[in-house]
Design an enzyme around this catalytic site. Structure first.
Site, mmCIF file in Angstrom:
data_model
loop_
_atom_site.group_PDB
_atom_site.id
_atom_site.type_symbol
_atom_site.label_atom_id
_atom_site.label_comp_id
_atom_site.label_asym_id
_atom_site.label_seq_id
_atom_site.Cartn_x
_atom_site.Cartn_y
_atom_site.Cartn_z
ATOM 1 N N LYS A 1 0.817 -1.208 0.000
ATOM 2 C CA LYS A 1 0.000 0.000 0.000
ATOM 3 C C LYS A 1 0.854 1.262 0.000
ATOM 4 O O LYS A 1 0.489 2.258 -0.606
ATOM 5 C CB LYS A 1 -0.966 0.003 1.171
ATOM 6 N N GLN B 1 -6.391 -4.417 10.917
ATOM 7 C CA GLN B 1 -5.230 -3.899 11.619
ATOM 8 C C GLN B 1 -5.561 -2.674 12.476
ATOM 9 O O GLN B 1 -4.694 -1.887 12.810
ATOM 10 C CB GLN B 1 -4.123 -3.549 10.635
#
Length: 740
Positions: free
Chosen positions: A32, A255
């Site tokens: 990412k 997360q």
DNA sequence: CGGTAGAATATTTTT
DNA sequence: TATTCTACCG
């Protein structure tokens, strides 16, 4: 374009959709950061001015890394004016310019958590409230949560259920403390971390021109780690993006680990419901870990109810199984890790290892183990800027910049001692509180007011004011000159040296290091004024820097929270026991347990090749031994990807051969005072005889009990308190008496 | 007022 | 155990 070619199809799609709102759900290790940096590079290549891009990250380190990566992608384009940083540091910068529009002085100072807590403590004292009932730290975290959920003191005081709740909890004055705290912050031109966000929102809400100004600047907004944003942050973003509607958020609901800080997982779960036209992308291919590691992580997280649908996979090999190791004590857990690293030193460097734990205090036993085998390591713990001697100097600097900063004033008005003692300070505070004048104004006109302070003390107060005033008037000199002059003027080194302890030497070193850091800052920055440096010292955690330059060969030790975004070949996760991980405080709520599970998910997915989970039978906690059940999470991991073993070896320390002589010589943390070393053996003889099975003792916490066993040549005793409360106690450290 | 010895207390996680 | 707080004496 080169940077587009190296992307996967889906990554490329994320990068190329520059307009409108999009959400990228990105699993761990799915690249990412690469997507975000490529995207920004792409925007700039398309002709967007970097100044029109706002990129918000979770840590300043990741912002820095992002900038350098973009630089590598498009070296020919200057990007110095890109807005990149954490929410806190970007908004602090904006507030520095605009604070006067919401009634703050632009020279406001930022409170760290410790400052905030002392301030609350003082409020509690001033109003004669019971500090057992009103615990500063829990009051503070409650206030923080309220702020992050946009509930100000006024609306709190109107919420009947909440007030009722406080009364039931025997804290009827909470609302009052909250109000006082906010009032004090404003009076003192202080902002705490939450205020940096809250005041930004207020600014945008109350001042149409300013809102318009920043809406026009931020044509493109990108947010990393979106799962850990809170309501307040989202609210600000909603305002800022309204004009151009180009909002790109990246995150992974699995997360989300910062709810204690107000992070609201619903921001990511419900993103598409408030941005109905947004496009969703999912980065599901993991480029980091082996199949076994991912299977373990996936099977674990599947036990959570609250999550988005996704399927994380990898092309990598099956790899080694996850190892679960049971050891007999926390000490041998440390030995296990040390031995493992030693045994594999032909294949792996020290810097290939990461040791993760739930709370900072767990690092100790691991440190011991590593030291015994002479393995280099680094603990990413407390910040340098939290040390007392450093905070003292910073408090001077803050007060110089912002004379109204009472928090700093109280800290240093008598440090080094200059004859202004408790009673005097008490009088000053009392008068200031009752007459609605600031401490600073009061002490500057101390001669004119009758406070029953003797003339000698008044003189000393005057000297103090002169000192601060002198530096305030000269505060536009470079930060380095200012600080070194100041330290000379107050004889700070002499003061530290006078303590004559082992500690004082390292304190002096620390202050020198601070001066050094300021020097460096001055060399690097065009604006080398002290104010700028102070902001940095609160908002940037220098631990982050250290993680980056890993050329040195050392094992890294940190909490799981700190490990976000990192990757290592080998990861140890220790203390997988009920009450530790999941933590005791999380036991009672399903939501909290889910967050603990995500935490373990984050931990496991840091690893590229190997994961070692460990737990122990008994652990030394507080001042006795406790036994916890193995963590429930261990049973939730798919059995096909784990292998279990037991480790029981004791490592004889090479350094620590004779038991007492070296006890302090290899301490890692700050050494003890020299003087105290004399008293070391005092308690030892007192009880060593007379300990027998069946003998009664009185422990100062657990009360009366009967000795049922003696262990380790009488160093430990097993005692039964009450009907079935059995504890193992260290004779040398526990406080108890034998009774006849 | 300042220093110190002994007592009390403390362990989530962090921008 | 390690750190912070408190009470007391010089």
């Amino acid at each position: 374009m080169k940077y587009l070619d190296s992307l996967s199809d889906i990554q490329r799609k994320c990068v190329e959709q520059t307009e409108g709102s999009i959400i990228i759900i990105s699993g761990p290790g799915s690249g990412k950061t690469r997507v975000i940096t490529s995207k920004i590079a792409h925007l700039i290549n398309l002709g967007v001015n970097p100044n029109n891009i706002l990129a918000l990250t979770f840590t300043n380190k990741s912002a820095k890394e992002m900038v350098s990566r973009i630089n590598n992608l498009i070296p020919e384009k200057p990007i110095w004016n890109l807005w990149a940083g954490t929410f806190h540091s970007v908004f602090a910068k904006i507030l520095r310019k605009e604070a006067n529009k919401i009634g703050f002085n632009n020279q406001f100072t930022i409170l760290d958590n410790e400052d905030s807590k002392t301030m609350i403590k003082r409020i509690i004292q001033d109003h004669r409230l019971d500090k057992e009932i009103y615990k500063p730290s829990s009051i503070f975290s409650k206030i923080s949560l309220l702020k992050n959920n946009l509930i100000d003191p006024k609306s709190y005081s109107e919420k009947y259920e909440m007030l009722k709740n406080d009364e039931n909890k025997n804290q009827p004055k909470f609302s009052f403390i909250y109000k006082e705290y906010v009032k004090k912050c404003k009076q003192n031109d202080n902002m705490d971390f939450d205020d940096l966000l809250l005041n930004t929102l207020n600014l945008l809400r109350n001042d149409g021109k300013t809102l318009e100004k920043y809406q026009s600047i931020f044509k493109y907004i990108l947010i990393d780690e979106f799962q850990d944003t809170n309501i307040l942050q989202l609210e600000i973003i909603k305002m800022l993006e309204k004009k151009h509607n180009n909002l790109c958020v990246v995150g992974d609901d699995s997360q989300s680990i910062y709810s204690f800080r107000g992070a609201n997982i619903n921001n990511i779960l419900n993103f598409t419901s408030f941005y109905t036209k947004s496009n969703i992308f999912k980065l599901e291919e993991n480029f980091r870990s082996t199949k076994n590691i991912l299977n373990a992580a996936n099977s674990l997280i599947s036990n959570n109810n609250q999550k988005l649908d996704k399927n994380i996979w990898t092309k990598k090999d099956q790899g080694e199984k996850i190892k679960i190791t049971k050891t007999d004590s926390d000490k041998s857990e440390g030995n296990f890790i040390a031995k493992f690293i030693k045994d594999n030193s032909a294949i792996y460097n020290h810097s290939d290892y990461l040791v993760l734990y739930r709370m900072n205090s767990q690092s100790r036993s691991i440190e011991e183990g590593l030291r015994k085998l002479n393995i280099n390591y680094k603990v990413f713990g407390l910040s340098f800027y939290n040390r007392r001697e450093i905070k003292d100097i910073l408090a001077y600097l803050k007060l110089i910049v912002n004379n109204q900063d009472e928090e700093s004033l109280f800290r240093i008005i008598n440090t080094p001692p200059r004859g202004i003692g408790k009673t005097t300070i008490e009088k000053i505070r009392y008068f200031a509180n009752n007459n609605n004048v600031s401490i600073w104004e009061l002490i500057n006109s101390i001669e004119e007011i009758d406070l029953n302070i003797n003339s000698g003390t008044k003189k000393r107060i005057n000297n103090f004011c002169e000192l601060i005033n002198y530096f305030s008037e000269n505060s536009s000199t470079s930060a380095f000159d200012l600080t070194s002059n100041l330290i000379n003027k107050i004889d700070y080194f002499d003061y530290l040296a006078k303590e004559e302890t082992v500690e004082s030497i390292s304190k002096i070193e620390n202050v020198k290091e601070l001066i050094n850091a300021i020097k460096l800052f001055c060399d690097e920055n065009k604006n080398d004024k002290i104010g700028e440096f102070l902001d940095q010292s609160v908002l940037v955690n220098e631990n982050e820097q250290k993680k980056m330059d890993q050329e040195e060969n050392f094992v890294s030790l940190m909490t799981i929270h700190q490990s976000k975004g990192l990757e290592f070949k080998n990861v140890f996760i220790i203390g997988l026991e009920e009450n530790i991980f999941p933590s005791q405080q999380a036991m009672f709520s399903k939501k909290d347990i889910e967050e603990e599970r995500r935490l373990l998910y984050v931990a496991i997915t840091r690893a590229k090749e190997q994961v070692n989970l460990s737990y122990c039978n008994t652990r030394f906690r507080f001042n006795n031994f406790v036994s916890n059940e193995p963590s429930r999470f261990l049973n939730e991991i798919d059995e096909s990807c784990i292998s279990k073993s037991v480790f029981n070896l004791k490592i004889q320390s090479k350094i620590n051969q004779s038991k007492n002589s070296n006890r302090y010589s290899f301490k890692f943390k700050t050494p003890k005072k020299l003087i105290k070393i004399k008293n070391l053996n005092k308690t030892e003889n007192k009880l060593s005889h007379g300990l027998k099975i069946g003998k009664k003792i009185k422990h100062n916490i657990f009360g009366q009990g009967i000795i049922t066993d003696l262990l380790d040549s009488n160093e430990k005793i097993v005692v039964r308190f009450g009907r079935d409360n059995i504890k193992t106690i260290l004779v040398r450290y526990a406080k108890f008496d034998l009774i006849d």
